[in-house]
Design a protein around this motif. Structure first.
Motif, short mmCIF file in Angstrom:
data_model
loop_
_atom_site.label_atom_id
_atom_site.label_comp_id
_atom_site.label_asym_id
_atom_site.label_seq_id
_atom_site.Cartn_x
_atom_site.Cartn_y
_atom_site.Cartn_z
N GLY A 123 0.79 -1.23 0.00
CA GLY A 123 0.00 0.00 0.00
C GLY A 123 0.82 1.28 0.00
N TYR A 124 2.08 1.22 -0.42
CA TYR A 124 2.93 2.42 -0.45
C TYR A 124 3.23 2.86 -1.88
CZ TYR A 124 3.97 2.19 4.54
OH TYR A 124 3.87 2.22 5.91
N ASP A 125 3.47 4.16 -2.03
CA ASP A 125 4.03 4.66 -3.28
C ASP A 125 5.53 4.43 -3.24
OD1 ASP A 125 1.57 5.54 -4.12
OD2 ASP A 125 1.80 7.51 -3.18
N VAL A 126 6.10 4.28 -4.42
CA VAL A 126 7.52 3.98 -4.50
C VAL A 126 8.25 5.17 -5.09
CG1 VAL A 126 9.24 2.44 -5.50
CG2 VAL A 126 7.01 1.55 -4.84
N GLN A 127 9.34 5.56 -4.44
CA GLN A 127 10.18 6.62 -5.00
C GLN A 127 11.57 6.07 -5.24
OE1 GLN A 127 10.38 10.20 -2.62
NE2 GLN A 127 11.95 11.11 -3.93
N ASN A 128 12.02 6.21 -6.46
CA ASN A 128 13.35 5.73 -6.84
C ASN A 128 14.42 6.71 -6.40
OD1 ASN A 128 14.67 3.63 -8.34
ND2 ASN A 128 12.87 3.69 -9.68
N ILE A 129 15.51 6.20 -5.84
CA ILE A 129 16.63 7.06 -5.45
C ILE A 129 17.80 6.75 -6.37
CG2 ILE A 129 18.25 7.60 -3.58
CD1 ILE A 129 15.51 8.46 -2.93
N ARG A 130 18.31 7.78 -7.03
CA ARG A 130 19.43 7.57 -7.95
C ARG A 130 20.72 7.26 -7.17
NH1 ARG A 130 20.81 12.22 -10.83
NH2 ARG A 130 18.83 13.02 -10.07
N SER A 131 21.48 6.32 -7.68
CA SER A 131 22.77 6.01 -7.06
C SER A 131 23.78 7.07 -7.46
CB SER A 131 23.27 4.64 -7.54
OG SER A 131 22.34 3.65 -7.25
#
Lengths: 492, 128, 423
Positions: free
Chosen positions: A191-199
Motif C-alpha cells: 500500500g505504499y508509493d515507490v520513490q526511486n533514489i538515484r545512485s
C-alpha cells in the motif's frame, strides 16, 4: 575453441506424458479397502461426481521414472558445475540436509498435533531462530514467510504497523535504482508509493539525494547490502541516521547476506528490519524455482508486530503464543516452510560459527579473484573491491555488436550456466557474476578461460557468439511467439 | 526514416494525426524499434476518457513494458482491434494500419503544441 | 589467489566494510559437526514428536501415502540443484515438467490456464482476491466463513493493507454449506469476488454453481479454493468458478509441520494476463523443435516492478514437481480409486459417530461430542491423535471436532476412536 570441460553425448528425446498415455495403465498400488466401498454418486449426489478427468495421463511406474530421468538430462544444475548467477547465490546443496528433512518425526509432523508431541519440531524452530539472530545481530525473528519476496512484504507490513501505532503509516517507500524488482513490487502491495533514489557515481546510495528525499511521509528505505553491484554500502550508517532522524526505518534486503555472515551484522549498522533467503545464504536447494524461505529479523521496537503465532519457551516446554494484539496477523498458514528450516539448520550445524565465517571469506575471495582475472577483458564500470559478486559491463563487446545476453548464451557451450544478464539496471549491459564459496580455483580458472575465449571470439568470429548456443539439445527458443500466442497447456 | 509531415509527435514517441475533431494516436517507428518484437498491446475501450500526458495503455515486448501517454485529451471513439490478435503489426506498420486509438479531442489547440516531424526527427537523432 | 588479488591476507578483503560495522568477535554458534553428528541431532529432535501414533487430523494438511518414486526423481541433482528456468536452452527438463503440471491442474480444476505454482493455499487465496480486484476494478471481498480459518487470516493480512474490505458469509447451520441467503444479502455492485472452499473446512461439498450464479448476477467473480486435492479425483470440477486457488499438499507433499507445500492458481482464459507468478508456454526453437520457455513475464516483478501483478518471485517448483509426479503415477484411474477409498473410510468412521452437518462430505466431517479436549486426551493414551477441536476457530461449534480419514487410516484405529468417543 571448446575447452575440455565439455563434449557432446547422447540425449534422448521424450514426448509429453499425455502423448505416452494409454488407457488402463497406472503406476500406483492401493491396499485393499478394509471398510465397505461406498458408491460416490450415492454418497455425494450424482451431480457432484465427475465422469472422468478428461485427458489425464495413464502410464506405468517405469514410464514415469524414465520420463523424468530423460527430462532431467535437459537441465543444467549446480551438481554439474559452476552456476555463477549473480544475486541468486547458487552454492552447493549438501545432501545431509535432504536426509534429515526426511526423518519421520520431522517430515510427518502435523501442524495441529498437540504441542506436547511437537517439542522436537518446535526446538528446530527455536534453534534456528537463535542462530539467525546471532548472525544478524537483531533482536527478534519470524520464520513464517515462504520466500524472500514474502519476507519483504512481511517486513514492510511490520514497518507499516509500527508507524500506524504511532498514528501515521506514512506514504512512501524509497528504493535505490539498483534494487531488486521485488522491492518496489512489495512496497506497492503493502500500500505504499515507490520513490526511486538515484545512485551516485560509485553506484552507492547518494547521501545528498537521500537527504532530499526523506521527509515525514517516508516510511522506509529498502536497501540491499552489499548492494547489487556486490559492494558494501560504506555510508549505510549515515544513511540510517538520515532515515531515523525523520522517524523512518531502514529495511535491508538480505539477498546478499552470504557476503556478511560472521563479518558484519545488520543489527550493528543501523538496520531495523531485514529478510534472509535461506535458499541463498543457507544452502537450501533452489529446486528449479523453490521452495524458499524468507525469515524476517527485527529490532526490538518491531517485535510486538511480528506475525502470529510466536514461539515461546516456558521452562522445559515450548508453546505457540497466539495472544499478540499488535501483530500484523498471519502471512502464511501454520509456521512457514518448516522443511526448509530444517535444511538451513543442518547447514549451520555443519559449518558452525567459524565455518560460516570461512564460507563468507571464501565466497568473497572467489569473487575478487574473478574480478582481477577478468578485468583485462571486460569493462568494469565501478572499479573497486567487491564482496561476493562482481558486475562487469559489455561496453567493449557491444561496440562490436555482441551484447551481454549473447555472451551468456555462448558460455553455455563452454559448460557453464550463464551469469545474471542485464541486472542491476544501473549498469548498461551488465554481466553479474557470483561464484559463491563452492567453487574451487580449478573450476574458477576454467570459467575464466571460457570467458577469455568468448571475449576473443567477439573479436575474431562474432557470429559464433551471436548464434550461440550451438551445443545444446534445444537451440535458441522463440520467446516472441510464446508471448504473442500463449499456449500454456497441452491439448489433444 | 521518414516521419509523416502531417503528424505531430511527443517526446514519449507517440504520434497524432487530426481530422476534424478526431485524433488518431499511435507510437512512432523509433518507439517500436526500441521496444523490439511487440507481443501485446493494452488499450482502453471506446468511451474511456484520456487526459493529455497521462498514460492510457501499454505496449509490451518479451522483456519490457512501456506505458503510452496521451498526446491530447478527449474521449476514445475506437481502439484498433487488429492489434489484439496481431501485435506484430505494430512493428510492421506503426504509422499506418497499426494506429492505437482514435480520440474525439476536447481541445484541438493541444495538437498544435506538439512537435512537427522535422523537430521530432532531430529529437530522435539527438537521443540515439 | 590472494596474490592474484594483490593482497596478502583474506582479511584485507573486508577493509571496504567500515570498522564500526564489522564484528570483532566470533559468532555465538558452536563449531561445526560431522555428518554423523548432524544426523544424530536431528534424529533426536524427530523423536521428540509424535512418532508411531495413528492420527485423525486433517484440517488442511492430510496424511496420504507418498510413493517412493517421488523422492527418487526429486532427489536428482538436475531438478534439485537448478535455478528458476530462465535459460530455456538448458532448462527444458524443468520447463517441460511445469508445462505438464499446468496442464494437469487445468484438467483437474476445469480451468483454461494455470500458473507454475504459488507458495501454498493460504497465500494463493489473497493473490486470487487481488486478481479479482484488478479484473473487476471493485474492492469488496466476500469470503465464506467455512473457508479454512488460516487462509482467511492470511487474506485479512493482505487485504487490510490495500484497503480492501473483507466480509464473511455465514454457513447453513444444518448442512454446513455456505448460507446462500446471507451471500445474496451481502453481494452488491462493489463486490469484486466471492471466495468459497470445497470441500469446505468442515469437509462439506459446496454447491459451487449456486454460489457462482449469485456472484455473477452481481458482476462479481467466484474464487474457488480447496485444501484437499484428492477430492478432485471424484468431485465435479468447479467449472463455474472464474479463479481457482488451492493447495496440493495431498499430492505427495509430506505434512512437514505445515510446509513447504505448493499452491495453485488457475483461471479462465480471459484472465491470463492478470495471473500472478510464473507461466510456462510452448514454442519452438530455431531448429523447429518443440521447446518451452517462461512467458508473459511482463506481468512479473522483475519487469513491471511496482506495477507488477504480485511481488512473488521464488515459488514452490520442486514441491510442485512432487505433485506432478504423483498425478502422473496415479493418473486418471488412480486418482478416482484413491478418492473413493478416502470417501469410503470417512463414511465408515462417520457411521460410528454423530456428524454435526447434513451436507455431503468427502474425507472429513465434524463430529459432536460433549468435551472434545477430553476425548483427545483419552485417545492419546491409546496412541491416537484425535481430530481438531473447533472451539478455537469457531466458538459456536465448541462441541465439534473435525475428523479426517484417508487411505492410510486403518479400520482398527477407527473402531478404537469410536470406542473412546462413546465411553
Amino acid at each position: 575453441m571448446i575447452p575440455n570441460k565439455v563434449r557432446s553425448h547422447l540425449v534422448q528425446n521424450e514426448d509429453l506424458i499425455f502423448e505416452q498415455s494409454s488407457p488402463g495403465k497406472n503406476g500406483y498400488q492401493l491396499p485393499p479397502l478394509d471398510v465397505p466401498e461406498v458408491d460416490p454418486a450415492e454418497a455425494l449426489g450424482a451431480a457432484n461426481v465427475r465422469a472422468t478427468i478428461e485427458d489425464f495421463p495413464e502410464v506405468s511406474e517405469v514410464e514415469v521414472i524414465r520420463h523424468f530421468t530423460r527430462l532431467s538430462t535437459w537441465n543444467y544444475a549446480i551438481d554439474l558445475g559452476m552456476y555463477p548467477l549473480g544475486s541468486c547465490t547458487m552454492k552447493y546443496n549438501p545432501r545431509i540436509n535432504e536426509a534429515v528433512a526426511r526423518i519421520e518425526g520431522l517430515a510427518w509432523a502435523h501442524p495441529y498435533q498437540p504441542e506436547s508431541l511437537s517439542q522436537g519440531v518446535m526446538e528446530v524452530t527455536e534453534r534456528l531462530e537463535a542462530a539467525l539472530l546471532a548472525i544478524t545481530g537483531l533482536d527478534a525473528i519470524t520464520l513464517q514467510p515462504a520466500a524472500g519476496a514474502h519476507g519483504e512484504l512481511t517486513g514492510i507490513l511490520l514497518v507499516r504497523a509500527f508507524l500506524e501505532a504511532q498514528g501515521n503509516p506514512r506514504k512512501r517507500i524509497l528504493t535505490p535504482d539498483s534494487a531488486h524488482g521485488t522491492n518496489p513490487a512489495t512496497a506497492g502491495i503493502a500500500g505504499y508509493d515507490v520513490q526511486n533514489i538515484r545512485s551516485n557515481d560509485q553506484g552507492m546510495i547518494d547521501l545528498e539525494e537521500l537527504a532530499r528525499a526523506v521527509d515525514t511521509d517516508v516510511a522506509a528505505l529498502m536497501v540491499t547490502n552489499p548492494n547489487t553491484l556486490g559492494v558494501f554500502e560504506e555510508n549505510i550508517m549515515k544513511a540510517a541516521d538520515i532515515l531515523h532522524s525523520k522517524g523512518a526505518m531502514v529495511y535491508m534486503d538480505g539477498a546478499n547476506m552470504n557476503a556478511l555472515v560472521g563479518i558484519a551484522r545488520p543489527g550493528d549498522f543501523g538496520i531495523d528490519v531485514m529478510h534472509l533467503n535461506l535458499h541463498k545464504t543457507f544452502s537450501t536447494p533452489h529446486g528449479g524455482g523453490g521452495p524458499g524461505s524468507g525469515p524476517v529479523a527485527v529490532k526490538k521496537h518491531l517485535e510486538p508486530f511480528l506475525p502470529t503465532p510466536r514461539l515461546h519457551r516456558k521452562g522445559d516446554t515450548l508453546t505457540w503464543d497466539y495472544n499478540r494484539p499488535q501483530s500484523i496477523g498471519k502471512v502464511r498458514a501454520f509456521y512457514g516452510n518448516f522443511g526448509v528450516l530444517v535444511r538451513a539448520l543442518a547447514y549451520i550445524y555443519a559449518h558452525g560459527g567459524p565455518g560460516l565465517r570461512n564460507a563468507t571469506v571464501d565466497a568473497v575471495l572467489n569473487a575478487n579473484y574473478l574480478r582481477h582475472r577478468l578485468r583485462p577483458y571486460f569493462d568494469l564500470p565501478y572499479d573497486r573491491p567487491n564482496m561476493h559478486e562482481v558486475v562487469f559491463s559489455d561496453d567493449r563487446q557491444s561496440a562490436k555488436g555482441v551484447r551481454t545476453g549473447d555472451m551468456a548464451k555462448r558460455l553455455i557451450d563452454y559448460g557453464f550456466h550463464p551469469y545474471t544478464v542485464s541486472f542491476p539496471l544501473i549498469v548498461h549491459g551488465a554481466l553479474m557474476i557470483e561464484p559463491t564459496e563452492t567453487e574451487s580455483k580449478r573450476e574458477l580458472d576454467q570459467f575464466v578461460e571460457a570467458m577469455i575465449a568468448i571475449a576473443t571470439e567477439v573479436d575474431t568470429e562474432p557470429q559464433t557468439v551471436l548464434k550461440a548456443p550451438h551445443m545444446t539439445r534445444t537451440t535458441k527458443v522463440d520467446e516472441v511467439t510464446a508471448a504473442r500466442k500463449p499456449i500454456v497447456r497441452w491439448k489433444r | 526514416m521518414n516521419y509523416p509531415e502531417n503528424y505531430r509527435y511527443t517526446k514519449e514517441h507517440e504520434w497524432v494525426s487530426l481530422e476534424g475533431d478526431i485524433a488518431t494516436i499511435g507510437i512512432t517507428h523509433h518507439a517500436q524499434e526500441e521496444l523490439g518484437d511487440i507481443v501485446y498491446v493494452d488499450l482502453p475501450k471506446p468511451g474511456a476518457a484520456v487526459e493529455k500526458s497521462k498514460t492510457f495503455g501499454s505496449v509490451e515486448s518479451v522483456k519490457a513494458v512501456s506505458d503510452i501517454y496521451a498526446p491530447v485529451s478527449g474521449e476514445v471513439t475506437e481502439a484498433n482491434e487488429i492489434l489484439g490478435a496481431n501485435p506484430e503489426k505494430l512493428n510492421e506498420d506503426p504509422h499506418g494500419t497499426a494506429w492505437l486509438i482514435k480520440v474525439k479531442v476536447s481541445d484541438a489547440g493541444e495538437f498544435s503544441h506538439l512537435m512537427p516531424a522535422s523537430e521530432y526527427q532531430t529529437y530522435v537523432g539527438a537521443e540515439s | 589467489m590472494l596474490a592474484a588479488c594483490g593482497i596478502t591476507s583474506a582479511e584485507q578483503l573486508f577493509e571496504q566494510v567500515p570498522a564500526s560495522a564489522r564484528i570483532d568477535h566470533a559468532l555465538n554458534i558452536p563449531p561445526g559437526l560431522s555428518e554423523y553428528e548432524i544426523a544424530d541431532t536431528f534424529k533426536a529432535l524427530g523423536a521428540k514428536n509424535a512418532v508411531g501414533y495413528a492420527s485423525f487430523l486433517g484440517a488442511g494438511v492430510y496424511n496420504h501415502y507418498r510413493p517412493v518414486v517421488v523422492d527418487t526423481i526429486v532427489s536428482r541433482g538436475e531438478f534439485l540443484t537448478s535455478y528458476t528456468p530462465y535459460q530455456s536452452e538448458i532448462s527444458q527438463g524443468t520447463l517441460t515438467a511445469i508445462f505438464e503440471f499446468q496442464t494437469m491442474i487445468c484438467q483437474l480444476t476445469g480451468m483454461d490456464v494455470a500458473n507454475a505454482s504459488m507458495y501454498d493455499g493460504s497465500t494463493a487465496v489473497p493473490e486470487a482476491a487481488m486478481m479479482a480486484v484488478r479484473v473487476t476494478k471493485r474492492n469488496r471481498i466476500l469470503v465464506a466463513r467455512s473457508v479454512h480459518p488460516e487462509y482467511r487470516d492470511v487474506l485479512n493480512t493482505y487485504a487490510k493493507n490495500q484497503g480492501l474490505p473483507v466480509e464473511e458469509v455465514g454457513y447453513d447451520n444444518e448442512t454446513g454449506q455456505i448460507d446462500l441467503n446471507d451471500l445474496e444479502a451481502k453481494l452488491n455492485g462493489e463486490t469484486a469476488c466471492v471466495i468459497i472452499q470445497s470441500p469446505n473446512f468442515f469437509g462439506i461439498v459446496e454447491d459451487t454453481n449456486a454460489a457462482a450464479e449469485r456472484a455473477h448476477a452481481k458482476g462479481a467473480l467466484l474464487v474457488f479454493t480447496f485444501a484437499e486435492a484428492v477430492s478432485l479425483g471424484i468431485l465435479e470440477p468447479p467449472r463455474a468458478a472464474d479463479i481457482v486457488a488451492g493447495e496440493l499438499q495431498s499430492f505427495a507433499i509430506s505434512p512437514s509441520y505445515g510446509g513447504p507445500f505448493a499452491g495453485i492458481m488457475a483461471a479462465k482464459e480471459q484472465f491470463i494476463r492478470q495471473i500472478p507468478g510464473r507461466l510456462v508456454g510452448a514454442t519452438k526453437d530455431t531448429n523447429g523443435n518443440r521447446a518451452f520457455c517462461l512467458t508473459l513475464a511482463t506481468r512479473e516483478q522483475h519487469i513491471r516492478r511496482e506495477k507488477a501483478t504480485s511481488n512473488i518471485c521464488t515459488n514452490q517448483a520442486l514441491v510442485a514437481l512432487m505433485a506432478t509426479i504423483y498425478m502422473e503415477l496415479y493418473g486418471k484411474q488412480g486418482l478416482r480409486e484413491l478418492a473413493t477409498q478416502n470417501l469410503s473410510k470417512a463414511r465408515y468412521l462417520a457411521g460410528k459417530l454423530k456428524p454435526r452437518f447434513s451436507g455431503p462430505s468427502f474425507n472429513e466431517f465434524v463430529a459432536v461430542t460433549a468435551d472434545p479436549e477430553d476425548v483427545n486426551r483419552r485417545l492419546l493414551d491409546r496412541k491416537i491423535i484425535g481430530g481438531l477441536p473447533l472451539a478455537k476457530y469457531y466458538p459456536e461449534l465448541s462441541d465439534g471436532v473435525l475428523l479426517c480419514a484417508t487411505e492410510m487410516t486403518k479400520r482398527a484405529d477407527m473402531d478404537a476412536l469410536a470406542e473412546v468417543f462413546h465411553s
